[in-house]
Design a protein around this motif. Sequence first.
Motif, PDB file in Angstrom:
ATOM      1  N   GLU A   1      11.437  21.863  39.895  1.00 43.81           N
ATOM      2  CA  GLU A   1      11.923  21.696  38.212  1.00 43.81           C
ATOM      3  C   GLU A   1      10.631  21.144  38.214  1.00 43.81           C
ATOM      4  O   GLU A   1      10.778  19.830  37.638  1.00 43.81           O
ATOM      5  CB  GLU A   1      13.080  21.709  37.567  1.00 43.81           C
ATOM      6  CG  GLU A   1      12.910  22.276  36.604  1.00 43.81           C
ATOM      7  CD  GLU A   1      14.367  21.912  36.003  1.00 43.81           C
ATOM      8  OE1 GLU A   1      14.501  23.085  35.771  1.00 43.81           O
ATOM      9  OE2 GLU A   1      15.025  21.186  35.513  1.00 43.81           O
ATOM     10  N   VAL A   2       9.385  22.263  36.921  1.00 47.96           N
ATOM     11  CA  VAL A   2       8.504  21.303  36.010  1.00 47.96           C
ATOM     12  C   VAL A   2       9.425  21.835  34.512  1.00 47.96           C
ATOM     13  O   VAL A   2       9.045  22.956  34.651  1.00 47.96           O
ATOM     14  CB  VAL A   2       7.333  21.584  36.789  1.00 47.96           C
ATOM     15  CG1 VAL A   2       6.836  20.808  35.517  1.00 47.96           C
ATOM     16  CG2 VAL A   2       6.913  20.984  37.631  1.00 47.96           C
ATOM     17  N   TYR A   3       9.847  20.963  33.332  1.00 49.82           N
ATOM     18  CA  TYR A   3      10.279  21.467  32.559  1.00 49.82           C
ATOM     19  C   TYR A   3       9.356  20.411  31.264  1.00 49.82           C
ATOM     20  O   TYR A   3       9.324  19.648  31.556  1.00 49.82           O
ATOM     21  CB  TYR A   3      11.478  20.889  32.701  1.00 49.82           C
ATOM     22  CG  TYR A   3      12.541  21.124  30.976  1.00 49.82           C
ATOM     23  CD1 TYR A   3      12.084  22.743  30.661  1.00 49.82           C
ATOM     24  CD2 TYR A   3      13.122  20.793  30.396  1.00 49.82           C
ATOM     25  CE1 TYR A   3      12.962  22.571  29.632  1.00 49.82           C
ATOM     26  CE2 TYR A   3      13.458  21.051  29.134  1.00 49.82           C
ATOM     27  CZ  TYR A   3      13.985  22.084  28.864  1.00 49.82           C
ATOM     28  OH  TYR A   3      14.660  22.337  27.912  1.00 49.82           O
ATOM     29  N   ALA A   4       8.750  21.322  30.587  1.00 51.24           N
ATOM     30  CA  ALA A   4       8.219  20.638  29.322  1.00 51.24           C
ATOM     31  C   ALA A   4       9.493  21.555  28.058  1.00 51.24           C
ATOM     32  O   ALA A   4       8.184  22.450  27.343  1.00 51.24           O
ATOM     33  CB  ALA A   4       6.585  21.330  29.183  1.00 51.24           C
ATOM     34  N   PRO A   5      10.118  21.205  27.688  1.00 46.65           N
ATOM     35  CA  PRO A   5      10.910  21.430  26.016  1.00 46.65           C
ATOM     36  C   PRO A   5      10.322  21.652  24.903  1.00 46.65           C
ATOM     37  O   PRO A   5      10.356  22.935  24.105  1.00 46.65           O
ATOM     38  CB  PRO A   5      11.906  20.690  26.382  1.00 46.65           C
ATOM     39  CG  PRO A   5      11.687  19.390  26.956  1.00 46.65           C
ATOM     40  CD  PRO A   5      10.730  19.683  27.896  1.00 46.65           C
ATOM     41  N   GLN A   6       8.797  21.157  25.288  1.00 46.89           N
ATOM     42  CA  GLN A   6       8.027  21.282  24.294  1.00 46.89           C
ATOM     43  C   GLN A   6       6.347  20.349  23.872  1.00 46.89           C
ATOM     44  O   GLN A   6       6.311  19.664  24.532  1.00 46.89           O
ATOM     45  CB  GLN A   6       8.709  20.333  22.476  1.00 46.89           C
ATOM     46  CG  GLN A   6       8.502  18.805  23.019  1.00 46.89           C
ATOM     47  CD  GLN A   6       9.474  18.421  21.775  1.00 46.89           C
ATOM     48  OE1 GLN A   6       9.843  18.868  20.225  1.00 46.89           O
ATOM     49  NE2 GLN A   6       9.494  16.740  21.585  1.00 46.89           N
ATOM     50  N   PRO A   7       6.172  21.285  23.271  1.00 47.98           N
ATOM     51  CA  PRO A   7       4.696  20.946  23.171  1.00 47.98           C
ATOM     52  C   PRO A   7       3.670  19.237  22.265  1.00 47.98           C
ATOM     53  O   PRO A   7       4.776  19.304  21.809  1.00 47.98           O
ATOM     54  CB  PRO A   7       3.766  21.778  23.333  1.00 47.98           C
ATOM     55  CG  PRO A   7       4.016  22.426  21.695  1.00 47.98           C
ATOM     56  CD  PRO A   7       5.962  22.431  22.565  1.00 47.98           C
ATOM     57  N   ALA A   8       3.598  18.328  23.228  1.00 44.74           N
ATOM     58  CA  ALA A   8       3.927  16.776  22.537  1.00 44.74           C
ATOM     59  C   ALA A   8       2.422  16.488  23.017  1.00 44.74           C
ATOM     60  O   ALA A   8       2.073  15.820  24.302  1.00 44.74           O
ATOM     61  CB  ALA A   8       5.291  16.173  23.208  1.00 44.74           C
ATOM     62  N   ARG A   9       1.677  15.485  22.215  1.00 50.49           N
ATOM     63  CA  ARG A   9       0.719  14.318  22.594  1.00 50.49           C
ATOM     64  C   ARG A   9       0.950  12.991  21.865  1.00 50.49           C
ATOM     65  O   ARG A   9       0.791  13.262  20.624  1.00 50.49           O
ATOM     66  CB  ARG A   9      -0.560  15.512  22.510  1.00 50.49           C
ATOM     67  CG  ARG A   9      -1.896  14.600  22.600  1.00 50.49           C
ATOM     68  CD  ARG A   9      -3.110  14.591  21.680  1.00 50.49           C
ATOM     69  NE  ARG A   9      -3.588  16.204  21.865  1.00 50.49           N
ATOM     70  CZ  ARG A   9      -4.215  16.785  22.145  1.00 50.49           C
ATOM     71  NH1 ARG A   9      -4.936  16.956  21.111  1.00 50.49           N
ATOM     72  NH2 ARG A   9      -4.176  17.937  22.918  1.00 50.49           N
ATOM     73  N   ILE A  10       1.377  12.313  22.710  1.00 53.13           N
ATOM     74  CA  ILE A  10       1.525  11.073  22.023  1.00 53.13           C
ATOM     75  C   ILE A  10       0.876  10.148  22.841  1.00 53.13           C
ATOM     76  O   ILE A  10       0.444  10.360  24.180  1.00 53.13           O
ATOM     77  CB  ILE A  10       2.995  10.194  22.720  1.00 53.13           C
ATOM     78  CG1 ILE A  10       4.195  11.213  21.788  1.00 53.13           C
ATOM     79  CG2 ILE A  10       3.251   8.672  22.195  1.00 53.13           C
ATOM     80  CD1 ILE A  10       5.895  11.511  22.128  1.00 53.13           C
ATOM     81  N   THR A  11      -0.751   9.717  22.180  1.00 52.44           N
ATOM     82  CA  THR A  11      -1.550   8.731  22.608  1.00 52.44           C
ATOM     83  C   THR A  11      -1.553   7.287  21.759  1.00 52.44           C
ATOM     84  O   THR A  11      -1.439   6.649  21.334  1.00 52.44           O
ATOM     85  CB  THR A  11      -2.465   9.510  23.011  1.00 52.44           C
ATOM     86  OG1 THR A  11      -3.118   9.646  21.707  1.00 52.44           O
ATOM     87  CG2 THR A  11      -2.432  10.227  24.242  1.00 52.44           C
ATOM     88  N   ALA A  12      -2.019   6.617  22.527  1.00 58.32           N
ATOM     89  CA  ALA A  12      -2.063   5.076  21.835  1.00 58.32           C
ATOM     90  C   ALA A  12      -3.178   4.946  21.246  1.00 58.32           C
ATOM     91  O   ALA A  12      -4.349   5.507  21.180  1.00 58.32           O
ATOM     92  CB  ALA A  12      -2.382   4.247  22.424  1.00 58.32           C
TER      93      ALA A  12
END
Length: 99
Positions: free
Chosen positions: A88-99
């Motif tokens: 299973e590959v699950y991505a419930p919400q698009p998000a971008r968290i970068t330093a």
Amino acid sequence: MAIVAHVLLPGLSKEDYDRVREETGWLVEAPVGGITHLTWWEGGDCHNMDGWESEEAFNDFGQQRLGPVMAKLGVESEMRVTFYPAHEVYAPQPARITA
């Protein structure tokens, strides 16, 4: 078939990772077939866990975009990749968290 790729980049610094990310532009133009991407450091090693539509899509990105950029920037790390068939590959919400 979807796959999970654990990518280990021994000795890759956060600064070099950020330079490669910026030059490759994967945050602006997502890799074809890329589904998810997580990155962390353990000791001095960079780890990535990715979900891809296929191993072929992962390899195409490496050969056409990632590898050439690393060579251009002089970033050297012996990439070690382990592939797993995805249940299973699950991505419930698009998000971008970068330093």
